[in-house]
Design an enzyme around this catalytic site. Structure first.
Site, mmCIF file in Angstrom:
data_model
loop_
_atom_site.group_PDB
_atom_site.id
_atom_site.type_symbol
_atom_site.label_atom_id
_atom_site.label_comp_id
_atom_site.label_asym_id
_atom_site.label_seq_id
_atom_site.Cartn_x
_atom_site.Cartn_y
_atom_site.Cartn_z
ATOM 1 N N SER A 75 0.796 -1.411 0.101
ATOM 2 C CA SER A 75 0.006 -0.151 -0.063
ATOM 3 C C SER A 75 0.892 1.293 -0.040
ATOM 4 O O SER A 75 0.343 2.344 -0.515
ATOM 5 C CB SER A 75 -1.029 0.062 1.383
ATOM 6 O OG SER A 75 -0.079 -0.049 2.338
ATOM 7 N N ASP A 240 -6.354 7.372 8.276
ATOM 8 C CA ASP A 240 -6.654 6.248 9.345
ATOM 9 C C ASP A 240 -5.583 6.128 10.235
ATOM 10 O O ASP A 240 -5.252 5.019 11.020
ATOM 11 C CB ASP A 240 -6.490 4.829 8.361
ATOM 12 C CG ASP A 240 -5.268 4.532 7.462
ATOM 13 O OD1 ASP A 240 -4.445 5.527 7.500
ATOM 14 O OD2 ASP A 240 -5.428 3.830 7.129
ATOM 15 N N HIS A 243 -1.467 4.919 7.272
ATOM 16 C CA HIS A 243 -0.876 5.056 5.988
ATOM 17 C C HIS A 243 -0.452 6.401 5.975
ATOM 18 O O HIS A 243 -1.080 7.376 6.701
ATOM 19 C CB HIS A 243 -1.642 4.584 4.846
ATOM 20 C CG HIS A 243 -2.289 3.428 4.587
ATOM 21 N ND1 HIS A 243 -3.220 2.878 5.140
ATOM 22 C CD2 HIS A 243 -1.367 2.458 4.001
ATOM 23 C CE1 HIS A 243 -3.414 1.369 4.766
ATOM 24 N NE2 HIS A 243 -2.319 1.120 4.250
#
Length: 337
Positions: A75, A240, A243
């Site tokens: 990610s 969040d 990240h």
């Protein structure tokens, strides 16, 4: 420990742990709990940033063909956590490379959120099967999910080494951003924060050893490249709290960009060591351990078994432009779906 992990990967070992089975279990449980309790935010899906950057350089004479840049990994490489394509690490690196090289750059990002090192084989195959041929340079960011999902460290680095070897054999240069420091995740508290940091650094050092052996270069991501993360976690992490934010990705890209440019021979600095910046030639295992402790450190092969430890000067990234979209890839569309 990093040398043992790398040796275990090379000779087929699979049981060498990072910090002990019981300790790892506790750390991973805490990290998983932290990921569920990171403030209730939801990271948006990574925006697509594939396309052509540096279009203004197409008009220069004599015109040079575009450089091909590819990103692989998880990610972090995909850019999850931001909403605009220009904020992703791929877009930032493509724009920066175009500005330094004064050539257009075609970006292709095959990274997959949630990916572990066992997905690298698929990602490499996707790149190498493209009609345009292998990229000029590939940037890989992988490792965090290997730690949080309890993948044996020897297996993790063995898979990474195989991916780097395939890309190098195909003619691509490779830069690996090593495992980030999971101890920077805010909801992880001491002593688990220390244990997570130790596990991350040991994997990062082992990654450096195997990547350098395969002819690639590494840049330590550590706490995602800079004391800014430890000092300003609210600004450097995304919605969040797990990240990176746009500022966080810019910090990471600014540290990786000099190595990407250097491996293509377009960075204004040479590989000559500068002692006043604590650069040195060290045995590869020692260089890997030193790099894991200091984010933004580059390690590249010298004469075996030595490696160069570099601290390249960071430069301000250019403002990212909107890429020229490329024709959609059917497998990419499936992956996004």
């Amino acid at each position: 420990m990093a040398r043992r992990i790398a040796a275990g990967a090379a000779y087929g070992g699979g049981s060498i742990g990072l910090i002990g089975v019981a300790a790892v279990g506790v750390v991973l449980a805490e990290v998983q709990l932290a990921k569920r309790n990171v403030g209730g935010g939801v990271a948006p899906l990574p925006p697509g940033a594939d396309g052509l950057y540096g279009r203004s350089f197409e008009a220069t004479e004599p015109a040079s063909p575009p450089l091909r840049l590819a990103l692989l990994g998880d990610s972090t490489a995909a850019g999850q956590g931001v909403r605009r394509a220009g904020q992703t690490p791929g877009a930032l690196l493509a724009s920066g490379l175009a500005a330094v090289a004064e050539r257009p750059v075609v970006l292709r990002n095959v990274a997959l959120p949630g990916a572990r090192s066992d997905d690298l084989e698929r990602q490499v195959s996707l790149l190498l099967s493209a009609p345009a041929g292998p990229p000029d340079v590939c940037v890989i960011m992988i490792g965090a999910n290997d730690v949080t999902h309890r993948m044996p460290a020897t297996q993790s680095v063995r898979l990474l080494a195989a991916a780097v070897r395939r890309l190098r054999t195909a003619g691509a240069e490779v830069v690996v951003g090593t495992c980030p420091d999971l101890g920077t995740i805010e909801p992880v508290y001491q002593p688990l924060r220390w244990m997570a940091r130790r596990a991350s650094r040991q994997l990062a050092a082992a990654q450096t050893i195997v990547v350098v052996e395969q002819g690639g270069r590494t840049v330590s991501l550590g706490d995602l490249l800079g004391p800014e993360f430890a000092a300003n976690p609210r600004e450097m992490f995304g919605a969040d709290n797990y990240h990176p934010s746009a500022e966080g990705y810019a910090t990471a890209a600014m540290a990786v960009l000099p190595t990407v440019c250097a491996v293509l021979g377009v960075w204004p600095e040479t590989d000559r060591l500068e002692p006043d910046r604590h650069e040195d030639m060290l045995p590869v295992a020692k260089a890997a351990a030193e790099a894991a402790r200091e984010a933004g450190t580059e390690v590249t092969a010298a004469r075996a078994p030595w490696a160069l430890l570099k601290h390249r000067r960071r430069r301000r990234l250019p403002t990212t432009e909107t890429p020229t979209p490329t024709s959609p890839d059917p497998e990419d569309a499936t992956r996004k779906a």
